[in-house]
Structure formats: structure tokens, C-alpha cells
Enzyme design. Structure first.
Site, PDB file in Angstrom:
ATOM      1  N   SER A 128      -7.453 -10.163 -51.299  1.00 23.39           N
ATOM      2  CA  SER A 128      -6.361 -10.050 -50.212  1.00 23.39           C
ATOM      3  C   SER A 128      -5.637  -8.533 -50.444  1.00 23.39           C
ATOM      4  CB  SER A 128      -5.251 -11.185 -49.954  1.00 23.39           C
ATOM      5  OG  SER A 128      -4.123 -10.814 -49.063  1.00 23.39           O
ATOM      6  N   TYR A 153       0.870 -17.801 -53.952  1.00 27.97           N
ATOM      7  CA  TYR A 153      -0.361 -17.286 -53.274  1.00 27.97           C
ATOM      8  C   TYR A 153      -0.995 -16.020 -53.748  1.00 27.97           C
ATOM      9  CZ  TYR A 153      -3.797 -15.862 -49.922  1.00 27.97           C
ATOM     10  OH  TYR A 153      -4.793 -15.080 -49.283  1.00 27.97           O
ATOM     11  N   LYS A 157      -4.330 -14.732 -55.982  1.00 28.72           N
ATOM     12  CA  LYS A 157      -5.347 -13.667 -55.818  1.00 28.72           C
ATOM     13  C   LYS A 157      -5.667 -12.440 -57.086  1.00 28.72           C
ATOM     14  CE  LYS A 157      -6.741 -15.417 -51.989  1.00 28.72           C
ATOM     15  NZ  LYS A 157      -8.130 -16.200 -51.915  1.00 28.72           N
TER      16      LYS A 157
HETATM   17  P1  NAD Z   1      -9.296 -21.319 -44.267  1.00 28.90           P
HETATM   18  O1  NAD Z   1      -7.846 -21.985 -44.607  1.00 28.90           O
HETATM   19  O2  NAD Z   1      -9.333 -21.208 -42.630  1.00 28.90           O
HETATM   20  O3  NAD Z   1     -10.524 -21.423 -45.089  1.00 28.90           O
HETATM   21  C1  NAD Z   1     -10.361 -22.121 -46.319  1.00 28.90           C
HETATM   22  C2  NAD Z   1     -11.374 -23.298 -46.326  1.00 28.90           C
HETATM   23  O4  NAD Z   1     -11.457 -23.898 -47.521  1.00 28.90           O
HETATM   24  C3  NAD Z   1     -11.056 -24.342 -45.423  1.00 28.90           C
HETATM   25  O5  NAD Z   1     -11.797 -24.753 -44.538  1.00 28.90           O
HETATM   26  C4  NAD Z   1     -10.751 -25.542 -46.423  1.00 28.90           C
HETATM   27  O6  NAD Z   1     -10.617 -26.691 -46.027  1.00 28.90           O
HETATM   28  C5  NAD Z   1     -11.534 -25.154 -47.573  1.00 28.90           C
HETATM   29  N1  NAD Z   1     -10.821 -25.503 -49.029  1.00 28.90           N
HETATM   30  C6  NAD Z   1      -9.769 -25.368 -49.401  1.00 28.90           C
HETATM   31  N2  NAD Z   1      -9.732 -25.536 -50.774  1.00 28.90           N
HETATM   32  C7  NAD Z   1     -10.850 -26.250 -50.902  1.00 28.90           C
HETATM   33  C8  NAD Z   1     -11.445 -27.073 -51.953  1.00 28.90           C
HETATM   34  N3  NAD Z   1     -10.685 -26.996 -53.152  1.00 28.90           N
HETATM   35  N4  NAD Z   1     -12.889 -27.350 -52.121  1.00 28.90           N
HETATM   36  C9  NAD Z   1     -13.490 -27.025 -50.753  1.00 28.90           C
HETATM   37  N5  NAD Z   1     -12.893 -26.626 -49.595  1.00 28.90           N
HETATM   38  C10 NAD Z   1     -11.688 -26.112 -49.827  1.00 28.90           C
HETATM   39  O7  NAD Z   1      -8.742 -19.937 -44.596  1.00 28.90           O
HETATM   40  P2  NAD Z   1      -9.384 -18.447 -44.130  1.00 28.90           P
HETATM   41  O8  NAD Z   1      -8.398 -17.443 -43.337  1.00 28.90           O
HETATM   42  O9  NAD Z   1     -10.713 -18.373 -43.714  1.00 28.90           O
HETATM   43  O10 NAD Z   1      -9.305 -17.774 -45.618  1.00 28.90           O
HETATM   44  C11 NAD Z   1     -10.525 -17.581 -46.610  1.00 28.90           C
HETATM   45  C12 NAD Z   1     -10.325 -17.105 -47.943  1.00 28.90           C
HETATM   46  O11 NAD Z   1      -9.916 -15.826 -47.490  1.00 28.90           O
HETATM   47  C13 NAD Z   1      -9.318 -17.722 -48.400  1.00 28.90           C
HETATM   48  O12 NAD Z   1      -9.411 -17.577 -49.883  1.00 28.90           O
HETATM   49  C14 NAD Z   1      -8.081 -16.863 -48.148  1.00 28.90           C
HETATM   50  O13 NAD Z   1      -6.971 -16.949 -49.182  1.00 28.90           O
HETATM   51  C15 NAD Z   1      -8.461 -15.386 -48.258  1.00 28.90           C
HETATM   52  N6  NAD Z   1      -7.614 -14.458 -47.398  1.00 28.90           N
HETATM   53  C16 NAD Z   1      -7.447 -14.859 -46.018  1.00 28.90           C
HETATM   54  C17 NAD Z   1      -6.670 -14.280 -45.307  1.00 28.90           C
HETATM   55  C18 NAD Z   1      -6.431 -14.318 -43.724  1.00 28.90           C
HETATM   56  O14 NAD Z   1      -5.658 -13.504 -43.538  1.00 28.90           O
HETATM   57  N7  NAD Z   1      -7.029 -15.232 -43.116  1.00 28.90           N
HETATM   58  C19 NAD Z   1      -6.287 -12.808 -45.630  1.00 28.90           C
HETATM   59  C20 NAD Z   1      -6.725 -12.344 -46.887  1.00 28.90           C
HETATM   60  C21 NAD Z   1      -7.406 -13.437 -47.683  1.00 28.90           C
HETATM   61  C1  UD1 Z   2       0.541 -12.809 -44.303  1.00 26.00           C
HETATM   62  C2  UD1 Z   2       0.775 -12.963 -45.776  1.00 26.00           C
HETATM   63  C3  UD1 Z   2      -0.481 -12.482 -46.419  1.00 26.00           C
HETATM   64  C4  UD1 Z   2      -1.676 -13.185 -46.149  1.00 26.00           C
HETATM   65  C5  UD1 Z   2      -1.792 -13.174 -44.445  1.00 26.00           C
HETATM   66  C6  UD1 Z   2      -2.817 -13.811 -44.046  1.00 26.00           C
HETATM   67  C7  UD1 Z   2       3.015 -12.724 -46.122  1.00 26.00           C
HETATM   68  C8  UD1 Z   2       4.423 -11.823 -46.413  1.00 26.00           C
HETATM   69  N1  UD1 Z   2       1.859 -12.272 -46.229  1.00 26.00           N
HETATM   70  O1  UD1 Z   2       0.302 -11.387 -43.972  1.00 26.00           O
HETATM   71  O2  UD1 Z   2      -0.360 -12.554 -47.737  1.00 26.00           O
HETATM   72  O3  UD1 Z   2      -2.894 -12.734 -46.608  1.00 26.00           O
HETATM   73  O4  UD1 Z   2      -0.619 -13.512 -43.876  1.00 26.00           O
HETATM   74  O5  UD1 Z   2      -2.668 -15.273 -44.046  1.00 26.00           O
HETATM   75  O6  UD1 Z   2       3.518 -13.932 -45.651  1.00 26.00           O
HETATM   76  N2  UD1 Z   2       4.917 -11.461 -37.104  1.00 26.00           N
HETATM   77  C9  UD1 Z   2       6.069 -11.572 -35.979  1.00 26.00           C
HETATM   78  N3  UD1 Z   2       6.271 -12.748 -35.602  1.00 26.00           N
HETATM   79  C10 UD1 Z   2       5.296 -13.956 -36.040  1.00 26.00           C
HETATM   80  C11 UD1 Z   2       4.508 -13.836 -36.939  1.00 26.00           C
HETATM   81  C12 UD1 Z   2       4.140 -12.643 -37.429  1.00 26.00           C
HETATM   82  O7  UD1 Z   2       6.504 -10.714 -35.762  1.00 26.00           O
HETATM   83  O8  UD1 Z   2       5.704 -14.975 -35.325  1.00 26.00           O
HETATM   84  C13 UD1 Z   2       4.969 -10.028 -37.878  1.00 26.00           C
HETATM   85  C14 UD1 Z   2       5.086 -10.194 -39.427  1.00 26.00           C
HETATM   86  O9  UD1 Z   2       6.429  -9.781 -39.284  1.00 26.00           O
HETATM   87  C15 UD1 Z   2       4.133  -8.974 -39.639  1.00 26.00           C
HETATM   88  C16 UD1 Z   2       3.031  -9.042 -38.550  1.00 26.00           C
HETATM   89  O10 UD1 Z   2       3.295  -9.854 -37.675  1.00 26.00           O
HETATM   90  O11 UD1 Z   2       4.918  -7.893 -39.631  1.00 26.00           O
HETATM   91  C17 UD1 Z   2       1.746  -9.837 -39.387  1.00 26.00           C
HETATM   92  O12 UD1 Z   2       2.150 -10.973 -39.686  1.00 26.00           O
HETATM   93  P1  UD1 Z   2       1.203 -12.210 -40.354  1.00 26.00           P
HETATM   94  O13 UD1 Z   2       0.164 -12.399 -39.264  1.00 26.00           O
HETATM   95  O14 UD1 Z   2       1.916 -13.291 -40.763  1.00 26.00           O
HETATM   96  O15 UD1 Z   2       0.569 -11.425 -41.622  1.00 26.00           O
HETATM   97  P2  UD1 Z   2       1.131 -10.676 -42.902  1.00 26.00           P
HETATM   98  O16 UD1 Z   2       2.509 -10.918 -42.827  1.00 26.00           O
HETATM   99  O17 UD1 Z   2       0.636  -9.281 -42.817  1.00 26.00           O
END
Ligand code: NAD
Ligand code: UD1
Length: 343
Positions: A128, A153, A157
Site C-alpha cells: 500500500s 495496519y 505492510k
Molecule cells: P478485502 O477485505 O475486500 O479482501 C481481503 C480478503 O481476504 C477478504 O475476502 C477476507 O475475507 C480475506 N481474508 C482475510 N484474512 C484472511 C485469512 N487469514 N485467510 C483467508 N482469507 C482471509 O480487501 P481488499 O480491499 O480487496 O484488499 C486486498 C489487499 O490489498 C489487502 O492485503 C489490503 O491490505 C491491500 N490493500 C487494499 C487497499 C484498499 O484500499 N482496498 C489499499 C492498499 C492495500
Molecule cells: C485509507 C487508509 C489507507 C488504506 C486505504 C484503503 C488512513 C489514514 N489511510 O486511505 O492506509 O490503504 O484507506 O483502505 O486511514 N474522506 C472524507 N469523508 C469520508 C471518507 C473519506 O472526506 O467519509 C476523505 C479522507 O479524508 C481522505 C479521502 O477521502 O482525504 C480518501 O479517504 P479513504 O477512502 O478513507 O482513503 P485514505 O485515507 O487515502
């Protein structure tokens, strides 16, 4: 990678995993999903199969179980792994650090131990942009210093990246890529799969779409007094299908590596920053629907702005984002409207 086309996709029922499964199949891979459904719904797998018009193998279980992961490697000729499984809510990680260190670190270690045991070399890991914290210089490149993590969290990473780097240096044969996602948004264009937040969403776009759908009364914009053109925070929002494609490209790239030991990390973003207000306005415009909002105080822990330098992924992986923000927000709305199926 062996000549099998089977890829273990941990967390493949989740938001990014489910979209990647679609792209993998379309690229000729056979994904084997391992998910414990701790943050997803089994109905997602039905919808993935509906999109693909074919059966997908999905194992319901925890990837921290060595017994289970080994049985999967035994039953299927796994040639590579995409490791999505993790807990991902930043706020929750502050309240329950052991849950986050326990799940995110042990999952990776168990998966890598099993890969080693079965001689499987290729790993793509979900990292991330949170590893950069608030960078001093924008856009961030992969050489930008990783800041001390602002949450457990974020720390998981960083530690996972370090684990992978150490393993690749010390064990023969491992080849790995960490993908540093910026802000994934959007849904599959069919509207059949998308982000399925459990409870009140923390992230911006799911909150916007639930507000537009009338599930939430209004969205609070967290602060309009930042040092940005309109005073609201700036992020690099990337379509989830672009992310999905990057995973396929990364796996193929690993198989093309002549070196036994390879590790690299890539920013996955669009290279463009957009403010919270720009996202809100774009959603209203592209979907012709109003979104109630009010300005509130800053959210603690938020950084002011971040967006990616995407040159490295383009130059080395040969991947770049092709979808636009209006496309992503239209796909989000289509998905939001089909969500009745899950309730
Ligand atoms: P998500 O929660 O939708 O998907 C994660 C999946 O993993 C879920 O289906 C959950 O049930 C499964 N899971 C969790 N722990 C498990 C375990 N121990 N064994 C088996 N399954 C398990 O999340 P996502 O948004 O799809 O994110 C996927 C990956 O990307 C994660 O590692 C997350 O940290 C990373 N990531 C996500 C974002 C984002 O904004 N969505 C941003 C940066 C990084
Ligand atoms: C957050 C996490 C990041 C994670 C990502 C995906 C934090 C500090 N960072 O990123 O580590 O990888 O989510 O899960 O939590 N916002 C509003 N109103 C809302 C929601 C969000 O104004 O109700 C704004 C936030 O202030 C931010 C932007 O929208 O400026 C994006 O927010 P969000 O979608 O939560 O993502 P990040 O904070 O960038």
C-alpha cells in the site's frame, strides 16, 4: 514458475481479489481461491462465475493454517501465488493490533513457508502507498523513503515487504513483487462485483455511493482547510480493473525473469491527484445524481496529499492505468444499484 497455469489467490473473494480473479481467467490462468470470508461474502464467487461463465475453485479456509495451505498445494499444481488476504481497516488496527499483526504477518509467513516446501517461486504481494506516510516530495517514487507507520495496519505492510525482501535474498529461487496500491475505486463494468463494505464504510467512494443511494443521509468531507487548491485532501484514485490487470502483468513478468532471485516493488496509481471535492462532483456529474455532503473537521491520521510517480511500473512491468475516474465512478454506481442481491 512451473508450466501449470494454476495460481493460488488468497483473499480472492475480497474487493481487489475478486476483480483480479476475473482478469486472471481472461488471461488464461486458473485461479484457486483461498478465503475465510472474514471480510467478504460467498455470493461474490457466484457473481465472478456468472461474469466468467465458468466454475472457479474456491476453498473456504484460513491461510494461516499450514495444514490447509499444504493440502491446496498438494491437490493443485500451484505455479504462483497472489497474496491479498489481510485485515485492512486502519482504525480497527489501532484498537486491535494483535489481530492485525497476527493475521497479516502469519498469513504471509505461512504462505511463503508452503511455497518453499513445494518449490513454488513466484509471489505477488498486496502492499500500500501507506508505507510512504506523508511524503516530503510529490509525486512519490519507489525510492521515496518509507516513513514510520502511522498505524499497526501500515506497519504490517512495511514488515511484510521486509519479510519478502529478506526471504528473496536468502532463499534460492524466490521471485516476488510488492504492489503498492494507491486508492482503489470502481467496480467491474458489469456491476456484478465491487467493493462490499461491511457496516459503515470508512473509505470515501463507498460512502459517497451509499449516500447517493439514500443508505446514508450525507457524507462528511473531512476538512477543507488543507494546503491544496480547494482545501480538501488529495489522493491518487485508481480503477480496480486497472489494478487487477497489473497483477496479471506482474505474474507474467515474474515468469519472464532470467534471475533466480528477484524482488521489486511498484507504485500502482494513475499519477494524478484528485481532491475529495473533485471526486464528489465527478460522481454527481457522471451519474446525474446529487450527493448530500457537509464539511466537517479533519480526520485524525489523514495525510494532506499523495499521488504516485508511475514511471517504474510503466517502464519495467509495461503496465499503466488506462481507465478514467468518471468510468470508475459510473461503475461504482452500477455496482451500488445491483447490491440489493446481497441484502
Ligand atoms: P478485502 O477485505 O475486500 O479482501 C481481503 C480478503 O481476504 C477478504 O475476502 C477476507 O475475507 C480475506 N481474508 C482475510 N484474512 C484472511 C485469512 N487469514 N485467510 C483467508 N482469507 C482471509 O480487501 P481488499 O480491499 O480487496 O484488499 C486486498 C489487499 O490489498 C489487502 O492485503 C489490503 O491490505 C491491500 N490493500 C487494499 C487497499 C484498499 O484500499 N482496498 C489499499 C492498499 C492495500
Ligand atoms: C485509507 C487508509 C489507507 C488504506 C486505504 C484503503 C488512513 C489514514 N489511510 O486511505 O492506509 O490503504 O484507506 O483502505 O486511514 N474522506 C472524507 N469523508 C469520508 C471518507 C473519506 O472526506 O467519509 C476523505 C479522507 O479524508 C481522505 C479521502 O477521502 O482525504 C480518501 O479517504 P479513504 O477512502 O478513507 O482513503 P485514505 O485515507 O487515502
Amino acid at each position: 514458475m512451473s508450466n501449470s497455469n494454476k495460481v493460488l489467490v488468497t483473499g480472492g473473494a475480497g474487493y481487489i481479489g475478486s476483480h483480479t480473479v476475473v482478469s486472471l481467467v481472461q488471461a488464461g490462468f486458473t485461479p484457486i481461491i483461498l478465503d475465510n470470508f472474514s471480510n467478504s461474502d460467498p455470493a461474490v464467487i457466484d457473481n465472478v462465475m456468472e461474469i466468467l461463465q465458468q466454475k472457479i475453485t474456491c476453498i473456504d479456509g484460513d491461510c494461516r493454517s499450514a495444514e490447509l495451505t499444504e493440502s491446496i498445494f498438494k491437490d493443485h499444481n500451484i505455479s504462483g501465488v497472489i497474496h491479498f488476504a489481510a485485515s485492512k481497516a486502519v482504525g480497527e488496527s489501532v484498537e486491535k493490533p494483535l489481530l492485525y499483526y497476527g493475521n497479516n504477518l502469519l498469513s504471509l509467513v505461512t504462505v511463503m513457508e508452503t511455497m518453499k516446501k513445494f518449490g513454488v517461486t513466484d509471489l505477488v504481494f498486496s502492499s500500500s502507498c501507506t508505507v510512504y506516510g506523508q511524503p516530503d516530495k510529490l509525486p512519490v517514487t519507489e525510492e521515496t523513503e518509507r516513513k514510520p507507520a502511522a498505524s499497526p495496519y501500515g506497519n504490517t505492510k512495511k514488515i511484510c515487504e521486509d519479510i519478502i525482501s529478506d526471504v528473496v535474498q536468502s532463499e534460492t529461487g524466490f521471485r516476488a513483487i510488492s504492489l503498492r496500491y494507491f486508492n482503489p475505486i470502481g467496480a467491474h463494468p458489469s456491476g456484478s462485483i465491487g467493493e462490499l463494505p461491511i457496516g459503515v464504510p470508512n473509505n470515501l467512494v463507498p460512502f459517497v455511493s451509499q449516500t447517493a443511494a439514500g443508505i446514508r443521509e450525507s457524507i462528511t468531507v473531512f476538512g477543507d482547510d488543507y494546503n491544496t487548491p480547494d482545501g480538501t485532501c488529495i489522493r491518487d484514485y485508481i480503477h480496480v480493473m486497472d489494478l487487477a490487470d497489473a497483477h496479471v502483468r506482474s505474474l507474467l513478468f515474474l515468469t519472464e525473469q532470467p534471475d533466480e532471485n528477484y524482488y521489486n516493488m511498484f507504485n500502482l496509481g494513475t499519477g494524478k491527484g484528485n481532491s475529495v471535492m473533485e471526486v464528489l462532483k465527478c460522481f454527481e456529474e457522471v451519474n446525474a445524481i446529487p450527493v448530500n455532503y457537509q464539511i466537517g473537521p479533519r480526520r485524525s491520521g489523514d495525510i494532506e496529499q499523495i499521488y504516485a510517480n508511475v514511471y517504474k511500473a510503466e517502464n519495467i512491468l509495461g503496465w499503466k492505468a488506462t481507465r478514467t475516474m468518471p468510468e470508475a465512478l459510473a461503475d461504482t454506481w452500477k455496482w451500488q444499484q445491483s447490491l440489493k442481491k446481497f441484502s
